[in-house]
Every structure is written in C-alpha cells, then in structure tokens.
Design a protein around this motif. Sequence first.
Motif, PDB file in Angstrom:
ATOM      1  N   GLY A 228       0.827  -1.198   0.000  1.00 56.26           N
ATOM      2  CA  GLY A 228       0.000   0.000   0.000  1.00 56.26           C
ATOM      3  C   GLY A 228       0.859   1.245   0.000  1.00 56.26           C
ATOM      4  O   GLY A 228       2.048   1.212   0.356  1.00 56.26           O
ATOM      5  N   ALA A 229       0.266   2.377  -0.372  1.00 56.92           N
ATOM      6  CA  ALA A 229       1.018   3.613  -0.559  1.00 56.92           C
ATOM      7  C   ALA A 229       1.682   4.115   0.722  1.00 56.92           C
ATOM      8  O   ALA A 229       2.673   4.842   0.669  1.00 56.92           O
ATOM      9  CB  ALA A 229       0.099   4.693  -1.125  1.00 56.92           C
ATOM     10  N   LEU A 230       1.162   3.750   1.890  1.00 60.36           N
ATOM     11  CA  LEU A 230       1.703   4.246   3.152  1.00 60.36           C
ATOM     12  C   LEU A 230       2.747   3.314   3.765  1.00 60.36           C
ATOM     13  O   LEU A 230       3.271   3.598   4.841  1.00 60.36           O
ATOM     14  CB  LEU A 230       0.567   4.477   4.157  1.00 60.36           C
ATOM     15  N   VAL A 231       3.056   2.225   3.078  1.00 56.05           N
ATOM     16  CA  VAL A 231       4.062   1.285   3.585  1.00 56.05           C
ATOM     17  C   VAL A 231       5.452   1.831   3.273  1.00 56.05           C
ATOM     18  O   VAL A 231       5.790   2.068   2.114  1.00 56.05           O
ATOM     19  CB  VAL A 231       3.894  -0.114   2.956  1.00 56.05           C
ATOM     20  N   LYS A 232       6.243   2.055   4.312  1.00 54.29           N
ATOM     21  CA  LYS A 232       7.604   2.574   4.139  1.00 54.29           C
ATOM     22  C   LYS A 232       8.659   1.512   4.414  1.00 54.29           C
ATOM     23  O   LYS A 232       9.823   1.699   4.122  1.00 54.29           O
ATOM     24  CB  LYS A 232       7.846   3.764   5.083  1.00 54.29           C
ATOM     25  N   TRP A 233       8.245   0.403   4.999  1.00 53.92           N
ATOM     26  CA  TRP A 233       9.167  -0.632   5.461  1.00 53.92           C
ATOM     27  C   TRP A 233       9.850  -1.365   4.313  1.00 53.92           C
ATOM     28  O   TRP A 233       9.264  -1.581   3.255  1.00 53.92           O
ATOM     29  CB  TRP A 233       8.392  -1.633   6.308  1.00 53.92           C
ATOM     30  N   SER A 234      11.095  -1.744   4.539  1.00 59.72           N
ATOM     31  CA  SER A 234      11.813  -2.628   3.634  1.00 59.72           C
ATOM     32  C   SER A 234      12.803  -3.428   4.457  1.00 59.72           C
ATOM     33  O   SER A 234      13.551  -2.868   5.262  1.00 59.72           O
ATOM     34  CB  SER A 234      12.560  -1.834   2.551  1.00 59.72           C
TER      35      SER A 234
END
Length: 376
Positions: free
Chosen positions: A87-93
């Motif tokens: 989703g657009a708000l996912v920043k995790w990697s």
Amino acid sequence: MAAISNLAGCSHGGSSVNFGERRLTFRPTPALKTRISWPSKNPLAVGHLGKGHKNSGVRMALVDEKLARSGDLPKPSDILAFDLVQGALVKWSSVTDRSLPEPPTAVFLHGILGCRKNWGTFTRRLAQEFPTWQFLLVDLRCHGDSASIKKRGPHTVSSTALDVLKLVQQLRLTPRVLVGHSFGGKVALSMAEQAAKPLARPVRVWVLDATPGKVRPGGDGEDHPEELISVLSTLPQEISSKRDVVDVLVRKGFSKDVAQWVVTNLRPTGPLGSSQSTFSWVFDLKGISEMYRSYEETNLWKIVEDVPRGVHVNFLKAERSLHRWALEDLQRIHAAEELAAEEAAGVEMHVLEDAGHWVHADNPDGLFKILSSSFQ
C-alpha cells in the motif's frame, strides 16, 4: 460459472532490470506495475516492468545489492517466486531500513495449476483500500516461476506449507493473515499447524472453498482436477498452438473457461514476435500430480477442532460449489465454531453468494467485502 479466463494468467512477460552496484528503492509511477520475481539468472536482476494499472497508490520495494552483501540473501535456486504488493503508506523494507516497524502483511496462495498472478488484481485493490498493508503473492512449488526450482519430494500439502514458512522467514515477515484458495487453503491451514513462528498471534487464516479433510472433486457437469492433470500429461511439452490445446480439452469434456485458463500456463519458447514461436508449460506437472493426491488425502481437522490460542480460522463456501461440501463437513465446522469460542480462538463459516469454485473470478466484490474484515 464466470469465465475462468478472467483470472490473471500465468504467462510471464516484461523486461529485466539490473540494479548492478546500486541500492535502490523502486516506487513505480501510476503507469507501472512491479514484480519481485525469483528465481533469476542474476540474483540482483529481480525487477520486471509490466503493463500499467490504475492503482496509482500501490508501490513495491525491490531486493537489491545490500541484502546480497549482508550474507542473508537466499540462493535464487532455493527461494519461491513471489510478488510483494505494498500500500502507498508502507515505508518498510527488509533491505533498506530495518528500524521501521514491520507493516501488517497478508500472504495469498493459489490453487492447483494456478500461480501468484491469480491474485494480482485482487490484492492491488486491497492495497488501495488498505494502504498500510502489504500483500505477499507466492508461486507454490511446481507452479509458475517456482517450477524451475528443484524442490525435494515428496510434493505434499505439508512440504508446500513449509516452503512458504521458510520464504516469510527469509523475508523477515510475520504475516497476520493467510489466504488460500482450494489447495492453497489447505496449505494455509498446514502453515498454522506447523509453526508458531514466523506467524503472528493473532493470525487469521482464510480457507477459500476447501474443507480440512476429504476432497470431493467434481460433480455432474463439473471439471475434475485429477482428470485435467491426467489429460495434460498426455500433451507434448512443446505446443504449437494454444487454440489446439483448448480444443483438445473441450473435446475431452472440460469447460471452455477451464481450458482457456489452463493455457495461460503456456510460455512462448521462440524469439519474441516470431511467427513460428512455440509454447512450453511453466509448471511441473508430475510434481503437481503428486501435490493433488496429497490435497485429496491430507486431513487437517485436528487444527480446526483444536485451534491454537490466537489463531482464527475462516472457511468460505462458494454458494454454487455444492459438491465440495458435505453436510457432515458443515456440521463439523459449526461444532468447531462453538468449541473455539470457549478456548479464546476462533472458527467461522462464511458463504459467498453468486460464486462457484473460482471465487476471486466469479464474485470478486463479494469476496472483497468478506475478506476486508481482516484488514481493518
């Protein structure tokens, strides 16, 4: 039954992106769809760009050089092929910044003779509606891009579940939701049975149009998976025409919808644009035959009738998929519902109206509404 050809096909296209020595996080523009695709000849050349979609809020982070240098990169020959739709708000990697909290993750599993693309359109829609979630789509052993991986036998529901558990562990993910269609539903149940970690607690398991025990494939006028596998095994490895395969399957008594869906597992073998191009199957049919026998024989009633604390099992029955559901199965699931409620766990039964076995093609809106409760 709605046209099975509406399911995303299993043929593969696009160009390879080699990231070389650079560390990149790829955020596609609205005109791009991105896939993380394993295995690859070059473990760093894992991106593929495909045709555009309207889901502009969906993005994806790509595995890259940093992970390779860390020594944690699994061998491409060992890891299942997958897509990670964010989703657009996912920043995790797991690659670029492990300090960020892991976003909620759902795993989607296909059925026999399917592939991860079957869930592509549906999960992109979920990512739009639930922008803080990410969705892992997997090609199971012997299927799609994972067919080239030489997995050890026996090819069973249990070994397939263990493959996926190893994948989420390698990706440092702790899924909160598991969704499996048909064979994939039993795989999801087996995942919950085999491991406390790397599964979250609580974890919701969705078993779509499959029962925990005896498989009742086909009724009058229905397509029989075992017979389909048998017919496909008589066809040559290289096919000159998809239409010829469709015609053969229809003459053998299979619906045109199923025949058209099956040929999405054919990949061109000749040069692109060549008028003489032939096609080859992207699955390991011998392994799939073994997997289907295991699907028929595997009994997972124990985890349903003694659900671990923090596990919630949801069964979804397709309204028109009558032959797969015996009265005794329904009664047993309802009895498990009452018992689980007393043990701080959960079992629920749902019915998807106006749908046959291919639930995500027959009634995607209804399925979306039912599954959405897991992502609130």
